[in-house]
Design a protein around this motif. Structure first.
Motif, PDB file in Angstrom:
ATOM      1  N   VAL B  15      -5.891  -2.041  -4.025  1.00 49.07           N
ATOM      2  CA  VAL B  15      -5.378  -2.711  -2.823  1.00 49.07           C
ATOM      3  C   VAL B  15      -5.270  -4.211  -3.087  1.00 49.07           C
ATOM      4  CG1 VAL B  15      -5.903  -3.291  -0.428  1.00 49.07           C
ATOM      5  CG2 VAL B  15      -6.222  -0.973  -1.228  1.00 49.07           C
ATOM      6  N   MET B  18      -2.314  -5.061  -4.975  1.00 51.57           N
ATOM      7  CA  MET B  18      -1.087  -4.866  -4.192  1.00 51.57           C
ATOM      8  C   MET B  18      -0.700  -6.116  -3.412  1.00 51.57           C
ATOM      9  SD  MET B  18      -1.282  -1.177  -2.367  1.00 51.57           S
ATOM     10  CE  MET B  18      -0.655  -1.868  -0.842  1.00 51.57           C
ATOM     11  N   MET B  19      -1.679  -7.002  -3.225  1.00 53.28           N
ATOM     12  CA  MET B  19      -1.431  -8.167  -2.366  1.00 53.28           C
ATOM     13  C   MET B  19      -0.278  -9.006  -2.896  1.00 53.28           C
ATOM     14  SD  MET B  19      -5.143  -9.673  -1.796  1.00 53.28           S
ATOM     15  CE  MET B  19      -6.442  -8.674  -1.175  1.00 53.28           C
ATOM     16  N   PRO B  20       0.552  -9.482  -1.983  1.00 53.95           N
ATOM     17  CA  PRO B  20       1.651 -10.328  -2.416  1.00 53.95           C
ATOM     18  C   PRO B  20       1.140 -11.716  -2.797  1.00 53.95           C
ATOM     19  CG  PRO B  20       1.627 -10.138  -0.036  1.00 53.95           C
ATOM     20  CD  PRO B  20       0.531  -9.278  -0.531  1.00 53.95           C
TER      21      PRO B  20
END
Lengths: 416, 319
Positions: B15, B18-20
């Motif tokens: 997760v 996944m962070m922008p």
């Protein structure tokens, strides 16, 4: 359960019962039992009604008339062509009757989807007996393609005319003559003769918004649950059928997923994504499948030991055939129950997310978002707190009643 | 335990990846007070080196594992305080709510379940079943909103406080009044948090009791002339508790999620409120910290469930 139906298979003979004896009679017997459960039937009717409201939302609540005949002022064409150098001769004003269908003309892409998908679904359902797995797949794909092409071709009309204020000869308005986004009424108007359920902070009609918000809840409930059930059945079936290392691995995955509180998981992932209806449904579906997976795994562990599964294997059926054709149909009862309760909880989760401002973004009307207005309001507005909540409550109760009915109807322990 | 922990670390790591946005850029902007448009490459290089962002994914994962075990989640991107410290400040408030609600739920639903099992199919049984089913379908945040609008001031009744956990200057009150003040503040949030789990718990307690009542040893207990109360509460209850104890573990995640909404509605500054504010302000390190700690808490709940299981049923031993 009010009364038990006679426990005979012959009480509900159907065409399918003759072709596929075991399966269809199980389903039709369950349906007979379900129908005798009055509460469950009430729930089913409410669910149907809600879908009808969602489908026909613009025809129930809209600020555009179905049909209108208005007198249009125009100038009559000049009697003779104007001669150069002379003033134009005066022309007479003519009133012509113009009939129009503003409501049909102004249907949005979303309205079209809502009208066409249920119709296509109904058609496929009606012809299900004539369809095999392959033709069925082709029919569904074709229907989706046709609908999406039609929707893509459709041009939305931006029509901001206030039809309520127009004096027309004939004007057939929908029963609730307010649009869900229209800010024409006074703000914070308590329920009364004009706005039956009052208006919100922007002067939008609550009843109209409630009706249009049905769509979001129904879509989210249906799609998010379809995703989670598909995923859960897949994982559960693989774990329960193959056992051994597959089972150990997948069970670990389930265990790990269960350690994350669903709300936290959804919110954490939503924080990184651009909020839209689609991401919301996908995230909700991808985070709530563990319960179904557990359930299906258990069913597969139990069923794959039973004689009918062993017989299928002895007859030389492959894994795919045993899983899809023999075990899965027998596990469908509990899955259906889980799906129905899943829809109820998806509606609840969606409305809580919208309530927190993390769900479907305004100005799209959602029940949760409308309810949150009651909290932020400066003045006490009981109608903002009461009506959206009632809608959430009714829809959740309806699905729960149906789920309980299916459980009672399919549970073999209750069968006499 | 250990594989589950590893799984949790893997999911949180995924997760996080996944962070922008580049974490090094975010960090550099944060260090510069948030107004640095172009980050010099040498600064980025330095930050990447310090935080191990230049290493391979595998090495980064091992680093993350180490930080997770020591509960070191770095600094909040908003106020630059250690994430763990901020969470530990808020945790007691949320635990007060969820543990209180759990206790309350069991204290109410077990007697209800036992009663409707003993008086099976009576009017009382059917009435409570129906009532609990209705309660189960009532969305908690709706009831909370209604309570806030109708019971906490405004134009209607003012019976309960609308926000916070204690009145102004509650610290100076004598202990008895302080407790009363706290209960007064907790009453509505606790009630709203508790009632949704009542239906499931009392259903399970009812079916557990029904199963136990049909056992031979209950008949023996009756046959040797014990009073009905002794039969039910001494011989029956403990055995009937076993199935609903396992539910304890499953109640915890939903309680944590539920308390998030309830905390927001009643303006209680607990974990839930922290989560929401850090999500709206995109405080990624804080989100990851909360995310991981909530998973740990749930795991602890599962473990507690296992232990209680052994307490209630000595035939089961912890490995």
């Amino acid at each position: 359960m009010t009364s038990e139906p006679p426990p005979s298979i012959s009480s509900a003979p159907t065409a399918a019962a003759a072709t596929v004896p075991g399966e269809a009679s199980l389903a039709s017997e369950s349906w007979t039992r379900f129908r005798s459960n009055r509460m469950a039937m009430a729930g089913l009717w409410i669910v149907g009604l809600m879908f009808a409201v969602a489908i026909f939302a613009p025809f129930i609540a809209s600020n555009r008339p179905y049909y209108m005949v208005a007198l249009k002022r125009s100038l009559a064409p000049a009697a003779a062509p104007a001669e150069p150098g002379k003033p134009e001769p005066p022309r007479t004003v003519v009133m012509t009757k113009v009939a129009s269908f503003p409501l049909l003309h102004g249907l949005t892409k979303e309205d079209l989807r809502w009208l066409m998908y249920p119709a296509a679904g109904l058609a496929v359902w009606l012809f299900r007996r004539r369809l095999t797995a392959r033709t069925g797949f082709i029919a569904v794909t074709a229907a989706v393609a046709i609908i999406e092409i039609t929707v893509a071709q459709h041009k939305e009309v931006m029509d901001w005319t206030n039809y309520r204020a127009i004096a027309a000869q004939t004007k057939w308005m929908p029963p609730i003559p307010y649009g869900p986004l229209e800010q024409e009424s006074p703000q914070y108007e308590p329920p009364g003769n004009t706005n039956w359920m009052g208006t919100d902070d922007l002067g939008r009609d609550i009843l109209s918004r409630l009706i249009h918000a049905t769509r979001i809840s129904m879509t989210v409930g249906f799609v998010a649950t379809s995703i989670s059930i598909t995923l859960g059945v897949l994982v559960g079936a693989l774990a329960g059928y193959y056992r051994g290392w597959v089972d150990i691995g997948l069970s670990r995955v389930i265990e790990v997923m269960e350690c994350f509180p669903t709300m936290f998981l959804i919110l954490a992932v939503l924080a990184f994504l651009t909020p839209s209806l689609f991401t919301l449904m996908a995230v909700m579906g991808l985070t709530s499948w563990t319960g179904t997976a557990r359930l299906v795994r258990g069913e597969f562990l139990r069923l794959s030991e039973l004689p009918f599964a062993l017989a299928a294997r002895a007859l030389g059926a492959g894994d795919r055939r045993i899983i899809l054709g023999h075990i899965l149909p027998n596990a469908m009862g509990p899955v259906l129950v889980a799906a129905t309760f899943g829809i109820a909880s998806a509606i609840l989760v969606e409305s809580s997310l919208s309530f927190l401002g993390m769900g479907v973004q305004p100005p799209t009307p959602t029940w949760g978002d409308m309810l949150s207005k009651a909290r932020s309001g400066v003045i006490s507005t009981w109608w903002l707190a009461v009506f959206p909540g009632i809608m959430i409550f009714i829809s959740i109760t309806a699905y729960n009643l149906v789920g309980q009915g299916i459980r009672d109807a399919t549970d073999p322990r209750l069968r006499e | 335990m250990i594989p589950t922990l590893l799984g949790i670390s893997l999911i949180t790591f995924m997760v996080m990846k996944m962070m922008p946005g580049d974490p090094a850029v975010i960090k550099a902007r944060m260090a510069a007070g948030g107004n640095m448009q172009e980050v010099p490459p040498e600064t980025l290089e330095r930050i990447r080196k310090t935080y191990g962002l230049d290493k391979s994914l595998g090495e980064q994962y091992v680093l993350w594992l180490g930080r997770m075990v020591t509960l070191d989640f770095g600094e909040s991107l908003v106020d630059r305080e250690p994430v763990t410290k901020r969470i530990l400040e808020r945790l007691p408030t949320s635990l007060q709510l969820s543990v209180g609600s759990l206790l309350l739920a069991y204290m109410i639903s077990v007697p209800i379940g036992v009663m409707s099992a003993v008086k099976k199919d009576s009017f009382l049984d059917q009435a409570t079943t129906f009532g609990l089913f209705v309660l189960y379908s009532l969305p908690g945040f709706w009831l909370a909103t209604l309570a806030l609008v109708f019971l906490c001031g405004g134009d209607y009744f003012k019976l309960f406080p609308s926000s916070g956990l204690s009145s102004m200057g509650a610290e100076n009150l004598p202990f008895g009044s302080w407790v009363m003040d706290r209960i007064w503040h907790l009453a509505l949030p606790l009630a709203v948090l508790t009632y949704p789990s009542l239906a499931a718990l009392s259903r399970y307690s009812r079916s557990g009791m029904l199963e136990v009542i049909q056992q031979d040893y209950i008949r023996t207990a009756r046959a040797k002339g014990l009073r009905e109360n002794a039969v039910i509460f001494v011989h029956g209850l403990r055995n009937s508790l076993i199935p609903i104890i396992t539910l304890l573990a499953f109640e915890l995640p939903s309680l944590l999620g539920g308390s998030m909404i309830i905390e927001t509605i009643f303006s209680i500054s607990g974990m839930g409120e922290l989560t929401l504010t850090s999500i709206t302000s995109r405080d990624y390190t804080m989100i990851m910290g909360i995310f991981t700690i909530s998973a740990f808490l749930t795991l602890a709940g599962f473990l507690l469930g296992d232990i209680l299981y052994c307490v209630a049923d000595p035939r089961i031993r912890l490995q």
